[in-house]
Design a protein around this motif. Structure first.
Motif, PDB file in Angstrom:
ATOM      1  N   ILE A 201      33.191  50.282  47.760  1.00  0.00           N
ATOM      2  CA  ILE A 201      33.883  49.249  48.530  1.00  0.00           C
ATOM      3  C   ILE A 201      33.919  49.664  49.996  1.00  0.00           C
ATOM      4  O   ILE A 201      34.344  50.768  50.336  1.00  0.00           O
ATOM      5  N   ASP A 202      33.452  48.782  50.841  1.00  0.00           N
ATOM      6  CA  ASP A 202      33.416  49.030  52.274  1.00  0.00           C
ATOM      7  C   ASP A 202      34.850  48.981  52.814  1.00  0.00           C
ATOM      8  O   ASP A 202      35.641  48.130  52.418  1.00  0.00           O
TER       9      ASP A 202
ATOM     10  N   GLU B 273      35.921  48.048  55.636  1.00  0.00           N
ATOM     11  CA  GLU B 273      36.190  46.789  56.332  1.00  0.00           C
ATOM     12  C   GLU B 273      36.605  45.701  55.351  1.00  0.00           C
ATOM     13  O   GLU B 273      37.451  44.874  55.661  1.00  0.00           O
ATOM     14  N   TRP B 274      36.016  45.715  54.153  1.00  0.00           N
ATOM     15  CA  TRP B 274      36.374  44.730  53.133  1.00  0.00           C
ATOM     16  C   TRP B 274      37.819  44.940  52.683  1.00  0.00           C
ATOM     17  O   TRP B 274      38.541  43.977  52.446  1.00  0.00           O
TER      18      TRP B 274
ATOM     19  N   GLU C   5      40.118  43.614  55.385  1.00  0.00           N
ATOM     20  CA  GLU C   5      40.091  42.152  55.376  1.00  0.00           C
ATOM     21  C   GLU C   5      40.806  41.591  54.149  1.00  0.00           C
ATOM     22  O   GLU C   5      41.529  40.603  54.232  1.00  0.00           O
ATOM     23  N   ALA C   6      40.645  42.243  53.002  1.00  0.00           N
ATOM     24  CA  ALA C   6      41.319  41.793  51.779  1.00  0.00           C
ATOM     25  C   ALA C   6      42.830  41.950  51.909  1.00  0.00           C
ATOM     26  O   ALA C   6      43.590  41.078  51.456  1.00  0.00           O
TER      27      ALA C   6
ATOM     28  N   LEU D 110      39.884  40.805  47.370  1.00  0.00           N
ATOM     29  CA  LEU D 110      38.684  41.638  47.455  1.00  0.00           C
ATOM     30  C   LEU D 110      37.549  41.023  46.644  1.00  0.00           C
ATOM     31  O   LEU D 110      36.399  40.999  47.092  1.00  0.00           O
TER      32      LEU D 110
ATOM     33  N   ILE E 125      36.073  38.098  48.577  1.00  0.00           N
ATOM     34  CA  ILE E 125      35.229  38.550  49.683  1.00  0.00           C
ATOM     35  C   ILE E 125      33.886  39.047  49.156  1.00  0.00           C
ATOM     36  O   ILE E 125      32.832  38.720  49.702  1.00  0.00           O
ATOM     37  N   LYS E 126      33.904  39.827  48.072  1.00  0.00           N
ATOM     38  CA  LYS E 126      32.662  40.339  47.504  1.00  0.00           C
ATOM     39  C   LYS E 126      31.779  39.213  46.994  1.00  0.00           C
ATOM     40  O   LYS E 126      30.557  39.258  47.124  1.00  0.00           O
TER      41      LYS E 126
ATOM     42  N   ILE F 137      29.912  37.260  49.967  1.00  0.00           N
ATOM     43  CA  ILE F 137      28.840  37.933  50.681  1.00  0.00           C
ATOM     44  C   ILE F 137      27.580  37.899  49.814  1.00  0.00           C
ATOM     45  O   ILE F 137      27.618  38.303  48.652  1.00  0.00           O
TER      46      ILE F 137
END
Length: 58
Positions: A13-14, A16-17, A20-21, A36, A39-40, A43
């Motif tokens: 998991i990045d 930044e993610w 943002e989550a 999360l 968001i995943k 993308i």
């Protein structure tokens, strides 16, 4: 001998993610895990490079 089962690995998991989550979860109400996942899913996956000349039709 039997073959080993393939293990599915998830991409790391990045960070930044995660940030943002966290923000999205605070602002919009879903849990951190739900945010999360959203968001995943949003993308697009990375393109897979194909090796030329390795097909059956050659």
């Amino acid at each position: 001998m039997s073959k080993k089962a393939k293990q599915s690995r998830e991409e790391p998991i990045d960070s930044e993610w995660v940030v943002e989550a966290d923000y999205y979860a605070r602002r919009c109400g879903p849990t951190h895990d739900e945010a999360l996942k959203l968001i995943k899913d949003a993308i697009p996956p990375k393109p897979v490079a194909h090796v030329a000349g390795k097909g059956k039709d050659r």
